[in-house]
Design an enzyme around this catalytic site. Structure first.
Site, PDB file in Angstrom:
ATOM      1  N   ASP A   1       0.838  -1.207   0.000  1.00  0.00           N
ATOM      2  CA  ASP A   1       0.000   0.000   0.000  1.00  0.00           C
ATOM      3  C   ASP A   1       0.872   1.256   0.000  1.00  0.00           C
ATOM      4  OD1 ASP A   1       0.711  -1.101   2.438  1.00  0.00           O
ATOM      5  OD2 ASP A   1      -1.024  -0.318   3.530  1.00  0.00           O
TER       6      ASP A   1
ATOM      7  N   ASP B   1       1.373  -7.071 -10.581  1.00  0.00           N
ATOM      8  CA  ASP B   1       0.377  -6.808 -11.617  1.00  0.00           C
ATOM      9  C   ASP B   1      -0.157  -5.380 -11.458  1.00  0.00           C
ATOM     10  OD1 ASP B   1      -1.556  -7.060 -13.542  1.00  0.00           O
ATOM     11  OD2 ASP B   1      -2.690  -8.644 -12.559  1.00  0.00           O
TER      12      ASP B   1
ATOM     13  N   ASP C   1       1.175  -1.623 -13.556  1.00  0.00           N
ATOM     14  CA  ASP C   1       0.226  -0.809 -14.318  1.00  0.00           C
ATOM     15  C   ASP C   1       0.208   0.624 -13.804  1.00  0.00           C
ATOM     16  OD1 ASP C   1      -0.538  -2.813 -16.041  1.00  0.00           O
ATOM     17  OD2 ASP C   1      -2.684  -2.463 -15.768  1.00  0.00           O
TER      18      ASP C   1
END
Ligand code: NAD
Length: 354
Positions: free
Chosen positions: A221, A245, A249
């Protein structure tokens, strides 16, 4: 150098066509390339009822490297899970043992105005995100649906990493950091997840073999926040499949467009599958809007990581830089004052610079 070319679906064939021009130019300059194409993803399903047809897998296994476009499309979303194009990607990674996904997030100086972040935050950005690709909650068993003791339906997956899996991806992280700024940040969720506690323990142990690399740990986080707050603090990030993943992005947006980002997925002997980070972009198929640069830059990664052709890789990257310096932009790069070009024109411009 045997290359299996899997164009896939959507804009896949459009961007692969541009990469093929570059490959052919390198071949006519003396690189000994053997290229063979095969259907994959939705195209594989259409031709053979399977997103990874047997002949395609055989070709990929026999090749030294695989170049992929992208797979998927709304027409395939109704298929059962095993026949969905995305399963083709997951299976080929598993079949070829491609456990290490390398995604550089590099901001070309010419595109500093295209990033959504302020220039002073992103200019000079050069981060390598290494994502483990064949384990974690995406593959862990058991998984499924069931009815619990309270007679409620529930869905569940299993997050799981074995020690050898963590060791080999950690080693990729450390060796990559050795070739760059010698800083490695391992990202996990150690405060909550047992898998992450184990991950951190093993990565810390592997670090003993790489005393020249500074290892830090960060919760996922916080990493998500730091990537938009101060992304230049990172050199190499290594993380598990799901966190990687999402973070890769996120990092992709720092560079201005997802259409610029290449990736490599490597096995233990540097055989690799190379593909743009983006998907099949069904919204722009056939409109001559797709940016081919992520695919062309994936080719440069292939030459560097699988074929050890650093010079040829650099030639491609320099050609891309010069084209950007000329002000040529595809529509995905939001920047005022630039000259808008289509897919083929961008490919031709790179070719001319080569
Ligand atoms: P996407 O990456 O295909 O598209 C997201 C947005 O970015 C769209 O607006 C698209 O037009 C734009 N875009 C992407 N690549 C571009 C390029 N080269 N040039 C210009 N614009 C570009 O993601 P999505 O829309 O979430 O997914 C579409 C399909 O792709 C789905 O079927 C998905 O499963 C699949 N997918 C495949 C891969 C892969 O093949 N590895 C990766 C991600 C998504």
């Amino acid at each position: 150098m045997k290359i299996a070319v899997l164009a896939g679906d959507g804009i896949g064939p459009e961007i692969i066509a541009e990469a093929m021009k570059v490959l052919q130019a390198l071949a006519s300059d003396g690189l000994k390339l053997e290229l063979e194409q095969a259907p994959f993803g939705g195209a594989g399903y259409d031709a053979h009822g399977d997103p990874l047809p047997e002949a395609t897998l055989r070709l990929a296994k026999a090749a030294d490297a695989v170049l992929c476009g992208a797979v998927g499309g709304p027409q395939y979303d109704v298929l059962p899970r095993a026949q969905r194009p995305e399963q083709g990607i997951l299976r080929i990674r598993k079949e070829l043992g491609l456990f290490a996904n390398l995604r550089p997030a590099v901001l070309f100086p010419e595109l500093v105005g295209a990033s959504t972040l302020k220039p002073e935050i992103v200019s000079g950005l050069d981060v390598m995100i290494i994502r483990e690709l064949t384990g974690d909650i995406y593959f862990g068993e058991p998984r499924g649906r069931r009815v619990n003791a309270r007679q409620e339906r529930e869905g569940f997956d299993t997050m799981l990493y074995s020690e050898p899996e963590i060791r080999r991806i950690a080693r990729v992280g450390f060796t990559t950091a050795m070739k760059r700024g010698r800083k490695l940040c391992s990202v996990d969720k150690e405060n909550v997840l047992e898998t992450s506690r184990f991950w951190r323990e093993v990565v810390t142990d592997v670090a003993k073999d790489y005393p020249q690399v500074t290892l830090t740990h960060m919760y996922v986080d916080n990493a998500a926040m730091q990537l938009v707050r101060a992304p230049k603090q990172f050199d190499v990030i290594v993380t598990g499949n799901m966190f990687g993943d999402i973070l890769s992005d996120e990092a992709s947006m720092l560079t201005g467009s997802i259409g610029m980002l290449p990736s490599a997925s490597l096995d233990e002997r540097s055989k690799g599958l190379y593909e743009p980070v983006h998907g099949s972009a069904p919204d722009i198929v056939g409109k001559n809007l797709a940016n081919p640069l992520a695919t062309i830059l994936s080719l440069a990664m292939m030459l560097r990581y699988t074929f050890n052709q650093d010079e040829a890789a650099k030639r491609i990257e320099d050609a891309v830089k010069r084209v950007l310096a000329q002000g040529l932009r595809t529509a995905d790069i939001q920047e005022g004052g630039a000259r808008k070009v289509g897919t083929a024109e961008m490919g031709d411009a790179v070719l001319a610079e080569l």
